[in-house]
Design a protein around this motif. Sequence first.
Motif, PDB file in Angstrom:
ATOM      1  N   TYR A 110       0.867  -1.179   0.000  1.00  0.00           N
ATOM      2  CA  TYR A 110       0.000   0.000   0.000  1.00  0.00           C
ATOM      3  C   TYR A 110       0.902   1.227   0.000  1.00  0.00           C
ATOM      4  O   TYR A 110       2.082   1.154   0.332  1.00  0.00           O
ATOM      5  N   GLN A 113       0.794   5.664   0.933  1.00  0.00           N
ATOM      6  CA  GLN A 113       0.047   6.767   1.533  1.00  0.00           C
ATOM      7  C   GLN A 113       0.693   8.060   1.072  1.00  0.00           C
ATOM      8  O   GLN A 113       1.871   8.324   1.357  1.00  0.00           O
ATOM      9  N   SER A 129      -0.582  11.811   4.028  1.00  0.00           N
ATOM     10  CA  SER A 129      -1.625  11.673   5.039  1.00  0.00           C
ATOM     11  C   SER A 129      -3.013  11.419   4.466  1.00  0.00           C
ATOM     12  O   SER A 129      -4.003  11.504   5.187  1.00  0.00           O
ATOM     13  N   GLN A 130      -3.096  11.127   3.182  1.00  0.00           N
ATOM     14  CA  GLN A 130      -4.366  10.662   2.629  1.00  0.00           C
ATOM     15  C   GLN A 130      -4.593   9.223   3.085  1.00  0.00           C
ATOM     16  O   GLN A 130      -3.726   8.611   3.711  1.00  0.00           O
ATOM     17  N   GLY A 131      -5.751   8.660   2.771  1.00  0.00           N
ATOM     18  CA  GLY A 131      -5.989   7.267   3.101  1.00  0.00           C
ATOM     19  C   GLY A 131      -5.036   6.357   2.348  1.00  0.00           C
ATOM     20  O   GLY A 131      -4.680   6.642   1.201  1.00  0.00           O
ATOM     21  N   PRO A 132      -4.583   5.269   2.971  1.00  0.00           N
ATOM     22  CA  PRO A 132      -3.725   4.326   2.254  1.00  0.00           C
ATOM     23  C   PRO A 132      -4.383   3.843   0.968  1.00  0.00           C
ATOM     24  O   PRO A 132      -5.605   3.674   0.898  1.00  0.00           O
ATOM     25  N   TYR A 171      -4.215   0.899  -2.001  1.00  0.00           N
ATOM     26  CA  TYR A 171      -3.721  -0.424  -2.394  1.00  0.00           C
ATOM     27  C   TYR A 171      -2.922  -0.331  -3.686  1.00  0.00           C
ATOM     28  O   TYR A 171      -3.285   0.408  -4.618  1.00  0.00           O
TER      29      TYR A 171
END
Lengths: 114, 114
Positions: free
Chosen positions: A36, A38, A41-44, A46
Amino acid sequence: DAKTTQPTSMDCAEGRAANLPCNHSTISGNEYVYWYRQIHSQGPQYIIHGLKNNETNEMASLIITEDRKSSTLILPHATLRDTAVYYCIGTNAYSGAGSYQLTFGKGTKLSVIP
Amino acid sequence: EPEVTQTPSHQVTQMGQEVILRCVPISNHLYFYWYRQILGQKVEFLVSFYNNEISEKSEIFDDQFSVERPDGSNFTLKIRSTKLEDSAMYFCASSVRRVGTEAFFGQGTRLTVV
């Protein structure tokens, strides 16, 4: 879940391939390797995962060694937007019913340089 | 492309107050998760939810936390009495299956407890 070890940081020139290594020497036979990332600081997000065979998708390739003790994520043509923290995660495919816990480490901070 | 939606993007609350963080998972997904990330630290698993019940939770997920899927589309995380140390980014995620598939993460809710 397997403990994974990644370099703290890496640089890559824009347009070049970025090769991100991960050691997972304690991985067991039924554990997948997931990647994954990131971005700031955004959402991880895939990227890719594999069990034994090498995998490729539109984002990246995953090369897993024959003994499965390490793997390499390859971004074939890195762009500035690929600057992010990349996480290599080992997950037990059979850990409990209905669970899917991802254990994030500190990852590798990849900086793509113009 | 389908996405996980979280609201609000930023919530400020006073210590001791209750907060509810909301998430709309991807519609055909069956597994739902909450993670959190304290500023500068790792992404940490909180809880997974499947078939209308908690399937796994971490030590962080104590009695102050609860989750609910009230209407078949929303997935909420409630913190009953917030503490300063609950300040973090909270990420919701969903997946089709338990393993061997990707988890889609939302963009997160930044919770600030003052």
